[in-house]
Write an enzyme that holds these catalytic residues in place. Structure first.
Site, PDB file in Angstrom:
ATOM      1  N   LYS A  52       0.828  -1.212   0.000  1.00 12.14           N
ATOM      2  CA  LYS A  52       0.000   0.000   0.000  1.00 12.14           C
ATOM      3  C   LYS A  52       0.862   1.261   0.000  1.00 12.14           C
ATOM      4  O   LYS A  52       0.608   2.201  -0.760  1.00 12.14           O
ATOM      5  CB  LYS A  52      -0.930  -0.001   1.222  1.00 12.14           C
ATOM      6  CG  LYS A  52      -2.014  -1.065   1.148  1.00 12.14           C
ATOM      7  CD  LYS A  52      -2.823  -1.095   2.432  1.00 12.14           C
ATOM      8  CE  LYS A  52      -3.895  -2.182   2.388  1.00 12.14           C
ATOM      9  NZ  LYS A  52      -4.719  -2.205   3.606  1.00 12.14           N
ATOM     10  N   CYS A  68      -0.705   0.688   6.184  1.00 14.72           N
ATOM     11  CA  CYS A  68      -1.011  -0.223   7.296  1.00 14.72           C
ATOM     12  C   CYS A  68      -1.967  -1.304   6.829  1.00 14.72           C
ATOM     13  O   CYS A  68      -2.777  -1.081   5.929  1.00 14.72           O
ATOM     14  CB  CYS A  68      -1.690   0.524   8.454  1.00 14.72           C
ATOM     15  SG  CYS A  68      -0.655   1.699   9.317  1.00 14.72           S
ATOM     16  N   ASP A  69      -1.876  -2.450   7.470  1.00 15.78           N
ATOM     17  CA  ASP A  69      -2.867  -3.494   7.241  1.00 15.78           C
ATOM     18  C   ASP A  69      -2.967  -4.357   8.495  1.00 15.78           C
ATOM     19  O   ASP A  69      -1.952  -4.688   9.097  1.00 15.78           O
ATOM     20  CB  ASP A  69      -2.504  -4.375   6.048  1.00 15.78           C
ATOM     21  CG  ASP A  69      -3.691  -5.236   5.648  1.00 15.78           C
ATOM     22  OD1 ASP A  69      -4.567  -4.720   4.933  1.00 15.78           O
ATOM     23  OD2 ASP A  69      -3.772  -6.398   6.092  1.00 15.78           O
ATOM     24  N   SER A  70      -4.200  -4.674   8.872  1.00 11.79           N
ATOM     25  CA  SER A  70      -4.427  -5.449  10.099  1.00 11.79           C
ATOM     26  C   SER A  70      -5.067  -6.796   9.802  1.00 11.79           C
ATOM     27  O   SER A  70      -5.891  -6.912   8.885  1.00 11.79           O
ATOM     28  CB  SER A  70      -5.357  -4.679  11.056  1.00 11.79           C
ATOM     29  OG  SER A  70      -4.792  -3.453  11.431  1.00 11.79           O
ATOM     30  N   GLY A 105       0.534  -4.532  10.287  1.00 17.14           N
ATOM     31  CA  GLY A 105       1.753  -4.208   9.568  1.00 17.14           C
ATOM     32  C   GLY A 105       1.794  -2.708   9.335  1.00 17.14           C
ATOM     33  O   GLY A 105       0.775  -2.105   8.993  1.00 17.14           O
TER      34      GLY A 105
END
Length: 196
Positions: A52, A68-70, A105
């Site tokens: 991203k 960000c990624d969850s 992340g």
């Protein structure tokens, strides 16, 4: 003033950053999350965060891009957004009364300097034991369909979370302490200079 760009459509992430004195621009990355795979939940959320940040940085000449990624890790499996009511109900039946790890992340890309730093924040989440009726009502609200792990901490889902161990901002989608460390590694003198 250095431009901060949030490469995320998440209103919760944006809210955390605004509450912390920042006013980032938002540019949604358009990354196909389903096309990215990894061996572990940690690697998956990190690869997605990097993808991203890199995708958005390609459209800019300057600034710091935050990706960000969850995912919720339960039994070594990564669970993202459930997408359908049926899947959200199934997840809640599996999660209730258990503890999972919410992994986010984080990637910060210095567009002009082309440096990049990334890492994963982890927070333990202890789920309550909502009844079948409460699960149905929660899923019917629509809230859990579009969030990692099918729950929120700061919304209706908060009724069904018994406690957390670790950074609460991470559960909302972005860890301020980790973000500060990543910006420092990229040469940012102090995050206080970014406050509006």
């Amino acid at each position: 003033m250095t431009d901060l760009i949030l490469a995320s459509a998440s209103s919760a992430r944006l809210g955390v950053l605004r509450s912390a004195g920042l006013d980032p621009k938002v540019i949604v990355s358009g990354v196909d999350e389903d096309a990215i795979t990894a061996a572990t939940p940690e690697e998956l959320c990190l690869k997605l965060a990097v993808a991203k940040a890199v995708a958005v940085s390609r459209t800019l000449n300057d600034g710091y891009v935050i990706g960000c990624d969850s995912v919720l890790e339960l039994d070594g499996v990564a669970y993202g957004k459930p997408g359908t009511p049926e899947e959200a109900v199934r997840r809640w039946h599996m999660m209730r009364g258990r503890t999972g790890r919410l992994l986010t992340g984080h990637c910060v890309k210095d567009v002009a300097g082309s440096g990049m730093e990334s890492d994963v924040a982890a927070t333990m989440v202890r789920f309550g034991t909502p009844t079948d009726e409460e699960i149905e009502a929660y899923v019917a609200s629509g809230e859990p369909l579009h969030v990692a792990g099918a729950f929120t901490l700061d919304g209706l889902g908060g009724w069904f979370v018994e406690g957390i161990e670790g950074d609460h901002g991470n559960v909302l989608g972005i860890s301020l302490p980790l973000l500060r460390r990543l910006l420092t590694r990229l040469g940012m003198v102090s995050v206080t200079r970014l406050w509006r």
